[in-house]
Each structure stands twice: as C-alpha cells, then as structure tokens.
Design a protein around this motif. Structure first.
Motif, PDB file in Angstrom:
ATOM      1  N   THR A 275       0.809  -1.154  -0.010  1.00  0.00           N
ATOM      2  CA  THR A 275      -0.083   0.199   0.253  1.00  0.00           C
ATOM      3  C   THR A 275       0.791   1.105   0.210  1.00  0.00           C
ATOM      4  O   THR A 275       2.026   1.263   0.406  1.00  0.00           O
ATOM      5  CB  THR A 275      -0.763   0.078   1.231  1.00  0.00           C
ATOM      6  OG1 THR A 275      -0.182  -0.054   2.339  1.00  0.00           O
ATOM      7  CG2 THR A 275      -1.915  -1.012   1.357  1.00  0.00           C
ATOM      8  N   HIS A 278      -1.220   4.361   5.009  1.00  0.00           N
ATOM      9  CA  HIS A 278      -1.841   3.581   6.182  1.00  0.00           C
ATOM     10  C   HIS A 278      -3.248   3.154   5.732  1.00  0.00           C
ATOM     11  O   HIS A 278      -3.970   4.342   5.479  1.00  0.00           O
ATOM     12  CB  HIS A 278      -1.800   4.547   7.518  1.00  0.00           C
ATOM     13  CG  HIS A 278      -2.543   3.817   8.359  1.00  0.00           C
ATOM     14  ND1 HIS A 278      -1.461   3.018   9.392  1.00  0.00           N
ATOM     15  CD2 HIS A 278      -3.681   3.537   8.962  1.00  0.00           C
ATOM     16  CE1 HIS A 278      -2.473   2.714  10.235  1.00  0.00           C
ATOM     17  NE2 HIS A 278      -3.657   2.856  10.269  1.00  0.00           N
ATOM     18  N   THR A 279      -3.631   1.925   5.779  1.00  0.00           N
ATOM     19  CA  THR A 279      -5.026   1.133   5.418  1.00  0.00           C
ATOM     20  C   THR A 279      -5.421   0.412   6.575  1.00  0.00           C
ATOM     21  O   THR A 279      -4.810  -0.533   6.865  1.00  0.00           O
ATOM     22  CB  THR A 279      -4.853   0.710   4.065  1.00  0.00           C
ATOM     23  OG1 THR A 279      -4.135   1.426   3.176  1.00  0.00           O
ATOM     24  CG2 THR A 279      -6.164   0.226   3.509  1.00  0.00           C
ATOM     25  N   ASP A 280      -6.741   0.904   7.134  1.00  0.00           N
ATOM     26  CA  ASP A 280      -7.249   0.172   8.031  1.00  0.00           C
ATOM     27  C   ASP A 280      -8.190  -1.102   7.428  1.00  0.00           C
ATOM     28  O   ASP A 280      -8.520  -0.724   6.277  1.00  0.00           O
ATOM     29  CB  ASP A 280      -8.144   1.214   9.151  1.00  0.00           C
ATOM     30  CG  ASP A 280      -7.296   2.322   9.721  1.00  0.00           C
ATOM     31  OD1 ASP A 280      -6.529   1.638  10.116  1.00  0.00           O
ATOM     32  OD2 ASP A 280      -7.873   3.159   9.843  1.00  0.00           O
ATOM     33  N   VAL A 281      -8.021  -2.244   8.086  1.00  0.00           N
ATOM     34  CA  VAL A 281      -8.871  -3.277   7.624  1.00  0.00           C
ATOM     35  C   VAL A 281      -9.902  -3.427   8.863  1.00  0.00           C
ATOM     36  O   VAL A 281      -9.692  -3.672   9.931  1.00  0.00           O
ATOM     37  CB  VAL A 281      -7.845  -4.501   7.676  1.00  0.00           C
ATOM     38  CG1 VAL A 281      -8.833  -5.507   7.253  1.00  0.00           C
ATOM     39  CG2 VAL A 281      -6.696  -4.194   6.484  1.00  0.00           C
ATOM     40  N   ALA A 282     -11.277  -3.746   8.310  1.00  0.00           N
ATOM     41  CA  ALA A 282     -12.447  -3.986   9.094  1.00  0.00           C
ATOM     42  C   ALA A 282     -12.454  -5.698   9.034  1.00  0.00           C
ATOM     43  O   ALA A 282     -12.442  -6.277   7.951  1.00  0.00           O
ATOM     44  CB  ALA A 282     -13.565  -3.401   8.486  1.00  0.00           C
ATOM     45  N   ALA A 295      -6.440  -3.679  16.606  1.00  0.00           N
ATOM     46  CA  ALA A 295      -6.712  -3.357  15.302  1.00  0.00           C
ATOM     47  C   ALA A 295      -5.750  -3.613  14.213  1.00  0.00           C
ATOM     48  O   ALA A 295      -4.692  -3.888  14.507  1.00  0.00           O
ATOM     49  CB  ALA A 295      -7.114  -1.712  15.059  1.00  0.00           C
ATOM     50  N   VAL A 296      -6.332  -4.182  13.017  1.00  0.00           N
ATOM     51  CA  VAL A 296      -5.629  -4.747  11.816  1.00  0.00           C
ATOM     52  C   VAL A 296      -5.489  -3.627  10.889  1.00  0.00           C
ATOM     53  O   VAL A 296      -6.344  -2.996  10.599  1.00  0.00           O
ATOM     54  CB  VAL A 296      -6.116  -5.883  11.392  1.00  0.00           C
ATOM     55  CG1 VAL A 296      -5.360  -6.492  10.313  1.00  0.00           C
ATOM     56  CG2 VAL A 296      -6.460  -7.062  12.427  1.00  0.00           C
ATOM     57  N   HIS A 297      -4.309  -3.356  10.306  1.00  0.00           N
ATOM     58  CA  HIS A 297      -4.066  -2.337   9.430  1.00  0.00           C
ATOM     59  C   HIS A 297      -2.897  -2.599   8.556  1.00  0.00           C
ATOM     60  O   HIS A 297      -2.049  -3.586   8.845  1.00  0.00           O
ATOM     61  CB  HIS A 297      -3.936  -1.245  10.011  1.00  0.00           C
ATOM     62  CG  HIS A 297      -2.625  -0.953  10.685  1.00  0.00           C
ATOM     63  ND1 HIS A 297      -2.535  -1.255  11.941  1.00  0.00           N
ATOM     64  CD2 HIS A 297      -1.514  -0.483  10.400  1.00  0.00           C
ATOM     65  CE1 HIS A 297      -1.392  -0.895  12.583  1.00  0.00           C
ATOM     66  NE2 HIS A 297      -0.649  -0.582  11.485  1.00  0.00           N
ATOM     67  N   ALA A 299       0.665  -0.960   6.947  1.00  0.00           N
ATOM     68  CA  ALA A 299       1.399  -0.020   6.848  1.00  0.00           C
ATOM     69  C   ALA A 299       1.873   0.594   5.758  1.00  0.00           C
ATOM     70  O   ALA A 299       1.932  -0.074   4.670  1.00  0.00           O
ATOM     71  CB  ALA A 299       2.473  -0.167   7.994  1.00  0.00           C
ATOM     72  N   SER A 305      -0.360  -8.082   6.827  1.00  0.00           N
ATOM     73  CA  SER A 305      -0.800  -7.664   7.979  1.00  0.00           C
ATOM     74  C   SER A 305      -1.094  -9.063   8.676  1.00  0.00           C
ATOM     75  O   SER A 305      -1.399 -10.205   8.075  1.00  0.00           O
ATOM     76  CB  SER A 305      -1.738  -6.704   8.229  1.00  0.00           C
ATOM     77  OG  SER A 305      -1.997  -6.248   9.492  1.00  0.00           O
ATOM     78  N   THR A 323     -11.360  -3.529   3.229  1.00  0.00           N
ATOM     79  CA  THR A 323     -10.533  -2.292   2.820  1.00  0.00           C
ATOM     80  C   THR A 323     -10.840  -1.632   1.764  1.00  0.00           C
ATOM     81  O   THR A 323     -10.453  -2.443   0.713  1.00  0.00           O
ATOM     82  CB  THR A 323      -9.101  -2.688   3.175  1.00  0.00           C
ATOM     83  OG1 THR A 323      -8.454  -1.327   2.839  1.00  0.00           O
ATOM     84  CG2 THR A 323      -8.564  -3.756   2.485  1.00  0.00           C
TER      85      THR A 323
END
Length: 437
Positions: A275, A278-282, A295-297, A299, A305, A323
């Motif tokens: 990426t 920074h990208t968050d993952v639900a 929390a999973v993301h 970097a 991750s 994401t």
C-alpha cells in the motif's frame, strides 16, 4: 495552308469522336457506389480481402475522403477490411466496444427496386443503401473483473455481437456465413476450455455470451480475439484482491486453540502489492471466535498484516476482511477436542488408580478410586478450558493430548487423596461425636 488547316481540323474532330465513343462505352462512374468507413488510420495501412482471404485492395480503390476512408463496392461481393497490424485495446468499462476492422456486404441497388416497392416506401423513408459496414462488438461485465474468494478466481462475462453501419439494417440483414470468433489466452489461465462462438447476424437475438473464470499470471492478462472480420488483442482490467491465509483451517473448539491469520494485499497476477499509505482493515467473525490482537491495518509500503484468532464454541468461523473496494473471506473449522478430553480422562483414571500404591492404602477401594479420578479429571479439564479463555492459564495445559493427560493424571491422583482425606476426617469426626454422647 488551307489544306493543312482542314487536315488538322479533321484530326481534331476524329479524336473527339473517339473520346465520345470511349466515354459512351465506359462503365458508369462508381462514385455513387463508394462506402465511407469509420477508419481512423492511414489508407496505406488498410488491407481488403475477400471471404477466402485473397487480397483485393486494388479492386476496391480505397482513398481518403471527407476525413475518412472510402472504398468502392464490387457488385454482389462481400469483402473484409482489416489493418496491416493487430491492435491492442484495453477493456476498462462495461460500455460496448466496437472492435477494429469489419465486413462490407453489398446490398440491393436502388436501381433494382421495383416501381411497386418505390410506391410502397414512405416519402420520408431513406432509400436503400448500396452496402453495409458490419463491425464486431464486445461488452464485458463486470469490468474491472472481480475476485470471488469462494471459487478462487476472477469472473467476468464477455458478450460478442455484430453492429451494422445503419440501425435499420438489423432486422433485414442476412449473412451468407456466420461470423466465427475464436479466443486465445495470453497471461491468464482458465478453469474451462473456451469454445468458438458463431454469430449469425446483427442484433441482440444473435449475441453470444462467454463466461470467463480466470487467474492472471502477468500484470496484463490478454485475450487474443481472432474472427472472420476482426483480429484484436484485448487487455482485461482486473482489480487487486485481499487474501486471508490462516496457518491452519482447523482448530480445537471451546476456546482451546488459537490460529495465526495472515492478510495479504495481492496484485491480480499473485504478487504482493504494498500500500502507498496507512490502510485500516475491518474484520468480521461469524459462527464464533474472537480476535486476540488489536486493530488490523496495512502500514505504508507493506503488503501483509496478521492477527491472532481464538476459537470459541464449535461452529465454523467465517472470517471476512474489508478495506476500500477489496474484500476477502475464509472459513476455519472448529473441532470438538476428543483427543485432549480422552487423554484427560485416561490420565484421571490412571492418577486415581495410582493411589493404591501409597503405603497404607486400602486395596478394596481401587474401583472407587478409578471413578473418583475420572470425576476429578473431568472437573479439572472443564476448569482448564475456562481458564484458557478467562483466567489466563497456559493453553498447552489442556489443548494438547500430552498436556491434558498430565493435567488429568495429577488432578486425579491429588483429587482422590483429597477426597479420601475428607472422607477420613468426616468419619473421625462422626466417631468422636458418637463417643461423646
């Protein structure tokens, strides 16, 4: 001098008569029988062949006209127009795409129309054309192609059809031979073979659909479309994807075991795709389980991750990750811990049986000690299961056969001693009470 002038005049008149005779005997001009083509290339790159592949470029006299290319139409003779090189196009939307090249089909000339047909035709109805320009079309949906985590492949549908130069020709235009379309693959693999397609005519009724399930092996997966009237290479637009990769797809249920799950952002051809930010993952869980990490993301600059998943209950755990426009899903099966339970019970029975080897132990109570050892080991095992989840005890104490056996043996041995001590104390206390009375 007069004779010389008369001779010249006689020559001039004779040549004029020859020219008039030649003009009268020449075929009519084909200017009205030329067809304008939607062709954005130079006329030098155009090739004209008949349906057998023989070149007839000179016969059709192609030339630049009104910013386009026009060709003469030989009577009652269909021919194919192609470029001298195969074009490469990129399919990036589901809008119909008109492929390069095409087929020219001569139509009945207005001169051959009967008086009755002329009278029946409305005044505002356009007159018949001398030829139709037939093009191959492609529509793809969905595009970009989407990833299906259950099938493990990308999916899209390709719809091929024919489009004439005039919409009014769709209902009445007939092809002597169907247009055959064959597709070869470059940079992708498919689950099924691709049959050749045959298109009998223009219009929705004759369109042919090809369902494509594929895996790209290069950044630009390409379909090589080869047909009677058009040759073109089509690059497919494909989305990247997420992949959930658990270390194991089976875990012991009831909270006895955890599994490490790696989440990878993957390019269509399978290479990791870092990426840029920074990208968050639900994450969502269905059927049980719980996330033990935070929390999973992703970097910046990373494509992977990970998180730890603890079992809970016995139902299958469906893990879903989201994401942006990307998603992934995997299923982890939870197994009933038969092995550890049987090991714990066997250890408990063995621990209770071992009580008989202590000095002074009553041998007649062996069967009772076995039952007591099983009972104590069962209670200890349940306490251990609860402890793994809620009291922080080591999972190895009850999650493995060896640990469960050791737990059962120790608790069975100690538990039987405690029960016998309590029993002796109770008996002594009861005897003293009776003596006091």
């Amino acid at each position: 001098m007069t004779l010389h002038l008369n001779a010249n005049w006689r020559t001039i008149i004779f040549l004029s008569l020859l020219a008039l005779a030649a003009g009268a005997s020449a075929p009519p001009s084909s200017a009205d029988e030329r067809l304008l083509l939607d062709w954005d290339q130079a006329v030098e790159r155009l090739r004209v062949t008949d349906l057998q592949g023989r070149e007839i470029t000179e016969l059709t006299q192609p030339r630049q006209e009104q910013g386009r290319i026009s060709v003469a139409v030989p009577e009652s003779r269909a021919f194919v127009i192609k470029g001298d090189e195969i074009e490469t196009l990129r399919v990036t939307s589901d809008e119909p795409l008109i492929l390069p090249n095409g087929l020219v089909i001569p139509l009945p000339s207005p001169d051959t129309e009967t008086e009755a047909e002329t009278a029946d035709r409305a005044v505002d109805e356009p007159s018949p054309l001398t030829a139709a320009w037939l093009r191959l079309t492609l529509a793809a949906s969905p595009i970009p192609a989407v990833w299906n985590p259950l099938s493990g492949a990308y999916h899209t549908e390709l719809i091929f059809g024919l489009q004439p130069s005039e919409e009014r020709l769709i209902t009445g235009l007939e092809l002597e031979h169907p247009v055959e379309v064959r597709i070869r693959l470059r940079g992708l693999t498919i689950q099924d073979t691709l049959p050749p397609l045959r298109i009998d005519g223009p219009g929705l009724a004759h369109e042919q659909t090809l369902r494509l399930s594929f895996l790209p092996s290069t950044p630009n997966p390409t379909l090589e479309v080869r047909s009677t009237i058009s040759d073109v290479n089509l690059e497919l637009e494909v989305l990247p994807r997420l992949e959930l990769r658990p270390a194991s797809r089976r875990v012991l249920g009831l909270g006895l075991e955890s599994v490490e799950v790696t989440l990878v952002r993957v390019a269509p051809h399978g290479m990791p795709l870092p990426t840029e930010q920074h990208t968050d993952v639900a994450l969502t869980l269905d059927g049980g389980g719980r996330i033990e990490t935070g929390a999973v993301h992703f970097a910046p600059g990373q494509a992977t991750s990970s998180f730890s998943l603890r079992s809970s209950g016995l139902a299958p755990i469906t893990v879903s990750a989201f994401t942006g426009s990307l998603s992934s899903e995997t299923v982890i099966q939870q197994q009933f811990p038969w092995g550890p339970i049987l090991a714990a019970l066997f250890g408990g029975a063995l621990g209770g049986y071992g009580r008989r080897f202590i000095k002074g132990a009553r041998q007649a109570l062996t069967r009772r000690r076995l039952v007591e050892g099983l009972l104590v080991a069962s209670i200890a095992y349940v306490a251990g299961v609860l402890g793994v989840g809620y009291l922080g005890l080591p999972g190895a104490a009850v999650a493995t056969e060896a640990g469960a056996f050791l737990t059962g043996a120790l608790t069975g041995f100690i538990g039987v001693n405690v029960l016998e001590a309590l029993s002796s104390s109770s008996s002594s206390s009861s005897s003293g009470h009776h003596r006091s009375h």
